[in-house]
Design a protein around this motif. Structure first.
Motif, PDB file in Angstrom:
ATOM      1  N   VAL A  32      19.133  20.035  -4.376  1.00 45.13           N
ATOM      2  CA  VAL A  32      18.984  21.380  -4.968  1.00 45.13           C
ATOM      3  C   VAL A  32      18.578  22.428  -3.934  1.00 45.13           C
ATOM      4  N   PRO A  33      17.530  22.212  -3.144  1.00 47.13           N
ATOM      5  CA  PRO A  33      17.170  23.250  -2.168  1.00 47.13           C
ATOM      6  C   PRO A  33      17.962  23.175  -0.869  1.00 47.13           C
ATOM      7  N   ARG A  34      18.840  22.208  -0.760  1.00 52.04           N
ATOM      8  CA  ARG A  34      19.528  21.968   0.517  1.00 52.04           C
ATOM      9  C   ARG A  34      21.035  22.224   0.470  1.00 52.04           C
ATOM     10  N   MET A  35      21.587  22.391  -0.720  1.00 55.95           N
ATOM     11  CA  MET A  35      23.041  22.509  -0.836  1.00 55.95           C
ATOM     12  C   MET A  35      23.403  23.696  -1.712  1.00 55.95           C
ATOM     13  N   ASN A  36      24.476  24.348  -1.356  1.00 57.48           N
ATOM     14  CA  ASN A  36      25.003  25.438  -2.169  1.00 57.48           C
ATOM     15  C   ASN A  36      25.909  24.847  -3.244  1.00 57.48           C
ATOM     16  N   TYR A  37      25.424  24.846  -4.503  1.00 57.22           N
ATOM     17  CA  TYR A  37      26.214  24.216  -5.569  1.00 57.22           C
ATOM     18  C   TYR A  37      27.452  25.016  -5.940  1.00 57.22           C
ATOM     19  N   ALA A  38      27.671  26.177  -5.304  1.00 57.35           N
ATOM     20  CA  ALA A  38      28.900  26.940  -5.549  1.00 57.35           C
ATOM     21  C   ALA A  38      30.136  26.152  -5.119  1.00 57.35           C
ATOM     22  N   TRP A  39      29.952  25.120  -4.290  1.00 57.50           N
ATOM     23  CA  TRP A  39      31.084  24.280  -3.912  1.00 57.50           C
ATOM     24  C   TRP A  39      31.728  23.653  -5.143  1.00 57.50           C
ATOM     25  N   PHE A  40      30.931  23.341  -6.159  1.00 55.84           N
ATOM     26  CA  PHE A  40      31.464  22.682  -7.346  1.00 55.84           C
ATOM     27  C   PHE A  40      32.295  23.618  -8.214  1.00 55.84           C
ATOM     28  N   PHE A  41      32.193  24.928  -7.970  1.00 62.09           N
ATOM     29  CA  PHE A  41      33.000  25.884  -8.735  1.00 62.09           C
ATOM     30  C   PHE A  41      34.429  25.953  -8.216  1.00 62.09           C
ATOM     31  N   HIS A  42      34.639  25.587  -6.952  1.00 68.50           N
ATOM     32  CA  HIS A  42      35.966  25.608  -6.327  1.00 68.50           C
ATOM     33  C   HIS A  42      36.603  26.997  -6.394  1.00 68.50           C
ATOM     34  N   ARG A  43      35.803  28.026  -6.254  1.00 71.24           N
ATOM     35  CA  ARG A  43      36.308  29.397  -6.377  1.00 71.24           C
ATOM     36  C   ARG A  43      36.435  30.125  -5.047  1.00 71.24           C
ATOM     37  N   ARG A  44      35.818  29.613  -3.999  1.00 72.18           N
ATOM     38  CA  ARG A  44      35.768  30.338  -2.741  1.00 72.18           C
ATOM     39  C   ARG A  44      36.175  29.440  -1.586  1.00 72.18           C
ATOM     40  N   GLY A  45      36.658  30.088  -0.510  1.00 70.58           N
ATOM     41  CA  GLY A  45      36.944  29.364   0.714  1.00 70.58           C
ATOM     42  C   GLY A  45      35.666  29.057   1.461  1.00 70.58           C
ATOM     43  N   ALA A  46      35.767  28.232   2.476  1.00 69.17           N
ATOM     44  CA  ALA A  46      34.579  27.793   3.205  1.00 69.17           C
ATOM     45  C   ALA A  46      33.834  28.958   3.838  1.00 69.17           C
ATOM     46  N   GLU A  47      34.551  29.838   4.496  1.00 64.55           N
ATOM     47  CA  GLU A  47      33.885  30.937   5.184  1.00 64.55           C
ATOM     48  C   GLU A  47      33.222  31.898   4.200  1.00 64.55           C
ATOM     49  N   GLU A  48      33.764  32.015   3.006  1.00 64.88           N
ATOM     50  CA  GLU A  48      33.139  32.861   1.987  1.00 64.88           C
ATOM     51  C   GLU A  48      31.820  32.273   1.501  1.00 64.88           C
ATOM     52  N   LEU A  49      31.634  30.980   1.702  1.00 64.49           N
ATOM     53  CA  LEU A  49      30.388  30.323   1.331  1.00 64.49           C
ATOM     54  C   LEU A  49      29.412  30.262   2.496  1.00 64.49           C
ATOM     55  N   GLY A  50      29.754  30.937   3.581  1.00 62.66           N
ATOM     56  CA  GLY A  50      28.834  31.060   4.706  1.00 62.66           C
ATOM     57  C   GLY A  50      28.786  29.868   5.642  1.00 62.66           C
ATOM     58  N   VAL A  51      29.860  29.097   5.722  1.00 63.61           N
ATOM     59  CA  VAL A  51      29.899  27.937   6.613  1.00 63.61           C
ATOM     60  C   VAL A  51      31.178  28.009   7.440  1.00 63.61           C
ATOM     61  N   PRO A  52      31.258  27.254   8.541  1.00 64.76           N
ATOM     62  CA  PRO A  52      32.493  27.253   9.347  1.00 64.76           C
ATOM     63  C   PRO A  52      33.691  26.782   8.529  1.00 64.76           C
ATOM     64  N   ALA A  53      34.858  27.224   8.933  1.00 62.18           N
ATOM     65  CA  ALA A  53      36.073  26.933   8.163  1.00 62.18           C
ATOM     66  C   ALA A  53      36.323  25.437   8.035  1.00 62.18           C
ATOM     67  N   TRP A  54      35.988  24.631   9.070  1.00 61.56           N
ATOM     68  CA  TRP A  54      36.312  23.214   9.024  1.00 61.56           C
ATOM     69  C   TRP A  54      35.522  22.477   7.946  1.00 61.56           C
ATOM     70  N   TYR A  55      34.454  23.098   7.428  1.00 59.39           N
ATOM     71  CA  TYR A  55      33.727  22.487   6.317  1.00 59.39           C
ATOM     72  C   TYR A  55      34.622  22.332   5.093  1.00 59.39           C
ATOM     73  N   GLY A  56      35.578  23.246   4.937  1.00 64.85           N
ATOM     74  CA  GLY A  56      36.404  23.257   3.737  1.00 64.85           C
ATOM     75  C   GLY A  56      37.138  21.957   3.482  1.00 64.85           C
ATOM     76  N   PRO A  57      37.988  21.503   4.428  1.00 63.02           N
ATOM     77  CA  PRO A  57      38.683  20.231   4.214  1.00 63.02           C
ATOM     78  C   PRO A  57      37.737  19.051   4.051  1.00 63.02           C
ATOM     79  N   VAL A  58      36.633  19.043   4.798  1.00 65.17           N
ATOM     80  CA  VAL A  58      35.675  17.938   4.682  1.00 65.17           C
ATOM     81  C   VAL A  58      35.063  17.921   3.281  1.00 65.17           C
ATOM     82  N   MET A  59      34.645  19.089   2.794  1.00 63.72           N
ATOM     83  CA  MET A  59      34.039  19.164   1.479  1.00 63.72           C
ATOM     84  C   MET A  59      35.065  18.880   0.378  1.00 63.72           C
ATOM     85  N   THR A  60      36.321  19.232   0.622  1.00 63.71           N
ATOM     86  CA  THR A  60      37.361  18.920  -0.370  1.00 63.71           C
ATOM     87  C   THR A  60      37.437  17.429  -0.629  1.00 63.71           C
TER      88      THR A  60
END
Length: 385
Positions: A234-262
């Motif tokens: 909870v205090p360590r992760m942005n749960y907006a990833w579960f919404f699948h609404r934004r790209g990686a950079e829009e969530l404030g992380v490097p772009a390569w996080y996107g495929p890994v998180m997918t």
């Protein structure tokens, strides 16, 4: 209609695939007996979790426990719903009859509820000039826009050799492209695409596998570990990833996080979906019949959520206490349950499942064409008289 076509239509649109049923069946079984209770139960329980998740949104900031439950539910409730939607879309072949069903069952409700939500949220959100835009899905209507796109592309996914890896690649690339924009909520449509494609690839034996007794037992420690992990995250992760609404950079992380998180979220979500399905009862229960009205509950409960938020119910101190949080959860479940009942479905069927016979040409394939007597047959008949 040929027997094979009738079977495909029945499986795709009537949700009558019966897992583990014998091959032989009565010639004209009752419609209610054809529906598989397991899938109706799963859809009902998933839609209840959707409503509960929306009710928890205003309570997240004041409770780490509520936020952890919120993360868990958002990790699998929509993936479960989408997987089941994909499973029952296997018979979509873009035939005129299927396109008609797509228009009446998806496009028309989308137009109606997109307009209704826009007008309603002008009041609830205090935005009197909010325009009606059919290209920018508002609130819950994104699912209808996504379902329209997914179903239209079903023939493509059924024709390629490796549909699931391809869909995962599309979803991963979507996280690298924030410029996709909000038209038809395409970012979310593409990121949720692998779950729909997975549903297209599944067979009855896959569902039988997760419904075994061993799977039910194994799901207990797996889900317990997921809850503990969510509480820790909870205090360590942005749960907006579960919404699948934004790209990686829009969530404030490097772009390569996107495929890994997918890939990571896909594995996590599928594990929890399997746990959820393992616990879904396969027998008929008091809520089985409500599974046929889950789209009604999904689209209608948003008006109650929006109205409640407008009146700032979450500002009441008691709602942030454990008993208040439990009460809010039960009320959300009760409301969405009522919205799935037959009286509500009869009332809103005109916009949710319109027939629209006036808009479509008669389908000649739905029945045998009457045979016209030949001239020779007419001549012989006259001679016999």
């Amino acid at each position: 209609m040929p027997r094979s076509n009738a079977t495909a239509t029945q499986a795709a649109h009537s949700h009558v695939t019966v897992i583990g049923a014998p091959a032989a069946a009565p010639a004209a079984p009752d419609r209610t007996k054809q529906r598989d209770a397991f899938f109706d139960n799963a859809k009902y329980l998933a839609i209840v979790l959707v409503a509960m998740g929306h009710a928890w949104e205003p309570l997240r900031s004041g409770s780490r426990t509520v936020t952890a439950l919120y993360m868990i539910v958002y990790a699998f409730h929509m993936p479960a719903f989408i997987v089941i939607s994909g499973y029952f879309s296997r018979g979509f072949d873009a035939s005129p009859e299927k396109i008609k069903r797509l228009v009446t069952g998806v496009v028309v409700p989308y137009v109606v509820f997109e307009t209704a939500y826009t007008l309603f949220t002008r009041w609830t959100d205090g935005v009197p000039d909010r325009p009606v835009s059919l290209l920018d899905p508002l609130y819950l209507t994104w699912f209808l826009a996504a379902l329209f796109i997914w179903r239209l592309t079903t023939p493509l996914w059924k024709s390629v050799r490796r549909p699931l890896p391809l869909a995962l690649g599309v979803a991963a690339l979507a996280t690298l492209a924030p410029s996709i924009g909000d038209d038809l909520d395409l970012q979310r449509t593409l990121q949720f695409l692998p779950y729909f494609v997975l549903g297209l690839c599944l067979k009855p034996e896959h569902f039988r596998l997760v419904r075994r007794g061993e799977a039910r037992v194994l799901a207990v420690p797996v889900f317990a570990c997921a809850l503990a992990t969510a509480y820790w995250a909870v205090p360590r992760m942005n749960y907006a990833w579960f919404f699948h609404r934004r790209g990686a950079e829009e969530l404030g992380v490097p772009a390569w996080y996107g495929p890994v998180m997918t890939l990571a979220l896909f594995g996590c979500s599928l594990t929890l979906v399997a746990c959820f399905l393992a616990w879904v009862p396969g027998r008929r229960t008091w809520f089985t019949a409500l599974g046929a009205g889950t789209l009604y509950g999904y689209l209608l409960h948003g008006f109650f959520i929006q109205a409640a938020n407008h009146w700032h119910w979450s500002h009441l101190e008691w709602t942030h206490r454990p008993l208040g949080e439990i009460t809010v959860t039960l009320v959300a479940g009760a409301v969405v349950t009522a919205l799935c009942t037959p009286p509500v479905r009869r009332l809103f069927r005109c916009v949710m499942e319109p027939t629209m016979a006036w808009a479509f040409r008669p389908d000649r394939a739905t029945g045998p064409r009457p045979e016209r007597p030949s001239r020779l047959a007419g001549t012989l008949a006259r001679h016999e008289r």
